[in-house]
Design an enzyme around this catalytic site. Sequence first.
Site, mmCIF file in Angstrom:
data_model
loop_
_atom_site.group_PDB
_atom_site.id
_atom_site.type_symbol
_atom_site.label_atom_id
_atom_site.label_comp_id
_atom_site.label_asym_id
_atom_site.label_seq_id
_atom_site.Cartn_x
_atom_site.Cartn_y
_atom_site.Cartn_z
ATOM 1 N N ALA A 1 1.853 -6.906 3.381
ATOM 2 C CA ALA A 1 1.213 -6.221 4.496
ATOM 3 C C ALA A 1 0.567 -4.951 3.976
ATOM 4 O O ALA A 1 1.259 -4.000 3.612
ATOM 5 C CB ALA A 1 2.234 -5.900 5.582
ATOM 6 N N THR B 1 -5.073 -0.056 -2.430
ATOM 7 C CA THR B 1 -5.010 0.019 -3.891
ATOM 8 C C THR B 1 -3.750 -0.634 -4.441
ATOM 9 O O THR B 1 -3.799 -1.438 -5.380
ATOM 10 C CB THR B 1 -5.073 1.488 -4.342
ATOM 11 O OG1 THR B 1 -6.287 2.071 -3.870
ATOM 12 C CG2 THR B 1 -5.019 1.593 -5.855
ATOM 13 N N VAL B 2 -2.584 -0.291 -3.845
ATOM 14 C CA VAL B 2 -1.320 -0.823 -4.342
ATOM 15 C C VAL B 2 -1.165 -2.294 -3.986
ATOM 16 O O VAL B 2 -0.791 -3.125 -4.818
ATOM 17 C CB VAL B 2 -0.134 -0.001 -3.812
ATOM 18 C CG1 VAL B 2 1.190 -0.606 -4.273
ATOM 19 C CG2 VAL B 2 -0.241 1.452 -4.269
ATOM 20 N N ALA C 1 -3.421 -4.577 -3.389
ATOM 21 C CA ALA C 1 -4.294 -5.422 -4.207
ATOM 22 C C ALA C 1 -3.746 -5.570 -5.616
ATOM 23 O O ALA C 1 -3.813 -6.660 -6.215
ATOM 24 C CB ALA C 1 -5.705 -4.823 -4.235
ATOM 25 N N VAL D 1 9.154 6.467 -4.704
ATOM 26 C CA VAL D 1 9.385 7.738 -5.408
ATOM 27 C C VAL D 1 8.903 7.597 -6.847
ATOM 28 O O VAL D 1 9.362 6.727 -7.584
ATOM 29 C CB VAL D 1 10.881 8.116 -5.408
ATOM 30 C CG1 VAL D 1 11.082 9.474 -6.064
ATOM 31 C CG2 VAL D 1 11.443 8.135 -3.987
ATOM 32 N N GLU E 1 -6.557 13.523 -1.713
ATOM 33 C CA GLU E 1 -7.217 12.986 -0.527
ATOM 34 C C GLU E 1 -8.261 13.970 -0.008
ATOM 35 O O GLU E 1 -8.282 15.148 -0.377
ATOM 36 C CB GLU E 1 -6.177 12.716 0.570
ATOM 37 C CG GLU E 1 -5.080 11.752 0.181
ATOM 38 C CD GLU E 1 -5.562 10.315 0.053
ATOM 39 O OE1 GLU E 1 -6.643 9.997 0.609
ATOM 40 O OE2 GLU E 1 -4.877 9.517 -0.609
ATOM 41 N N ASP F 1 4.603 15.787 0.503
ATOM 42 C CA ASP F 1 4.791 14.518 -0.206
ATOM 43 C C ASP F 1 6.019 14.606 -1.113
ATOM 44 O O ASP F 1 6.880 13.719 -1.117
ATOM 45 C CB ASP F 1 3.544 14.189 -1.017
ATOM 46 C CG ASP F 1 3.735 12.997 -1.938
ATOM 47 O OD1 ASP F 1 3.691 11.860 -1.456
ATOM 48 O OD2 ASP F 1 3.948 13.216 -3.153
ATOM 49 N N LYS G 1 9.920 12.555 -1.000
ATOM 50 C CA LYS G 1 10.534 11.905 -2.157
ATOM 51 C C LYS G 1 11.881 12.541 -2.494
ATOM 52 O O LYS G 1 12.849 11.852 -2.822
ATOM 53 C CB LYS G 1 9.584 11.990 -3.350
ATOM 54 C CG LYS G 1 8.271 11.243 -3.133
ATOM 55 C CD LYS G 1 7.271 11.549 -4.240
ATOM 56 C CE LYS G 1 5.938 10.866 -4.002
ATOM 57 N NZ LYS G 1 4.927 11.248 -5.013
ATOM 58 N N GLY H 1 -0.996 5.549 -8.605
ATOM 59 C CA GLY H 1 -1.943 4.580 -9.144
ATOM 60 C C GLY H 1 -1.547 3.176 -8.761
ATOM 61 O O GLY H 1 -0.355 2.863 -8.633
#
Length: 436
Positions: free
Chosen positions: A10, A14-15, A17, A134, A192, A203, A207, A304
């Site tokens: 779902a 980027t991740v 794909a 994380v 962003e 962010d 984590k 990434g």
Amino acid sequence: MTAPLKVGVAGLGTVGASVVRILGANAEEIAARAGRPIVVAAVSARDKGRNRGLDLSGASWHMDPSQLARSNDVDVVVELIGGAEGAARACVETAIEARRPVVTANKALLAKHGVAIARAAEAAGVTVGFEAAVAGGVPIVKTLREGLAGNRISRVFGILNGTCNYILTRMEKDKLGFAECLAEAQRLGYAEADPTFDIGGFDAAHKLALLASLAFGTEVDANGIYVEGIASITPFDLAMAEELGFRLKLLGIATRTDQGVEQRVHPSMLPKDSAIARVDGVTNAIEIDGDAVGALVLAGPGAGGDATASAVIADIIDIARGIHMPVFGAPASKLTAPVRAPMGTHHGGYYIRLSVIDRPGAAAAIATRMAEQGISLRSIVQRGREPEIDRPNPDPVAVVLITYATNEAALRVALDAIEADGHIDGAPQVIRIEKR
């Protein structure tokens, strides 16, 4: 032959794909390690017509992520939508209700609802993997939950946001201002369009909340984290850090203390020869202090598509192997309510930058206010007017104080008194100094 494990993904950003692509490209190796083939059987994304460069011909398409989570096409649901509420939360909760294991990279969701999700997953007898939530590709969750399960952890800390580390590295090495480095990070895709979540420290705080729960066996307590971002850091601060033998990093720090668990995210000065201080660019690095293992440092790509997908796939492989364990290492019923150590009880050294109005008696008055609170000064450094800061008062000079270890509450009282005395222009810059 063992039946394939059917995965529903779902979110095809980027991740997502990268997960689909790597599962296809490395199918043979993954099947050998997992003990069975792993196939993408279903996907969900908002734009079905977008060309993602992926072969999705063997996967069913679901516009609604919750529909995917209920589908009989899938054995495991991978949630890569993001966000603490909405479609992401509904997808995860629906999958658990359907008794399907979940893999997610969603730190915001787990920071806010992690304990409830853990309870629901344990009641349903399913796993929730979140290695990718994380530090991207760094296997910190598995290390804390499994590799160091026999240790009593006293502290976990490190660089948890690659965007901030990139900006501070560029500011330090190229003597650039914050705004210029932020704009560059945005051009390169590290930040962003609205960078508040990263540069404000939020962010990293999400984590850190997950790491503290894993390390100390407490319920996730994102609201108990003291948070400062990096927007106030200047090239002057970075140059002074270098001169004084430090490097400046945004750190997430969770420490077990006599007063409770201290959780904080803020710019920190570290001795320049320490392992974390040497980490530059978008890399993440985390140190764990355990009673048996000592200090263990993990470093690697914190973001990434491929690096994060690597962590997602590791969790999927664990599920294929039949590995099952509580979400946060201990059953949710055994997680203790966190006892928060007030920030005022923090004990350590400080870097304090003051823009002092250049007049007789100012420096003596500042030293007196510090002494009144029992604060000892390790060094005092005076510089000329800070060229990058425009001040309305004439000729303020930069005065940097380095304190010996002291109490944060006492320091704040002293600084409030210094401001009230009218000897400084603008608010003090306060940066905590970590031992290593």
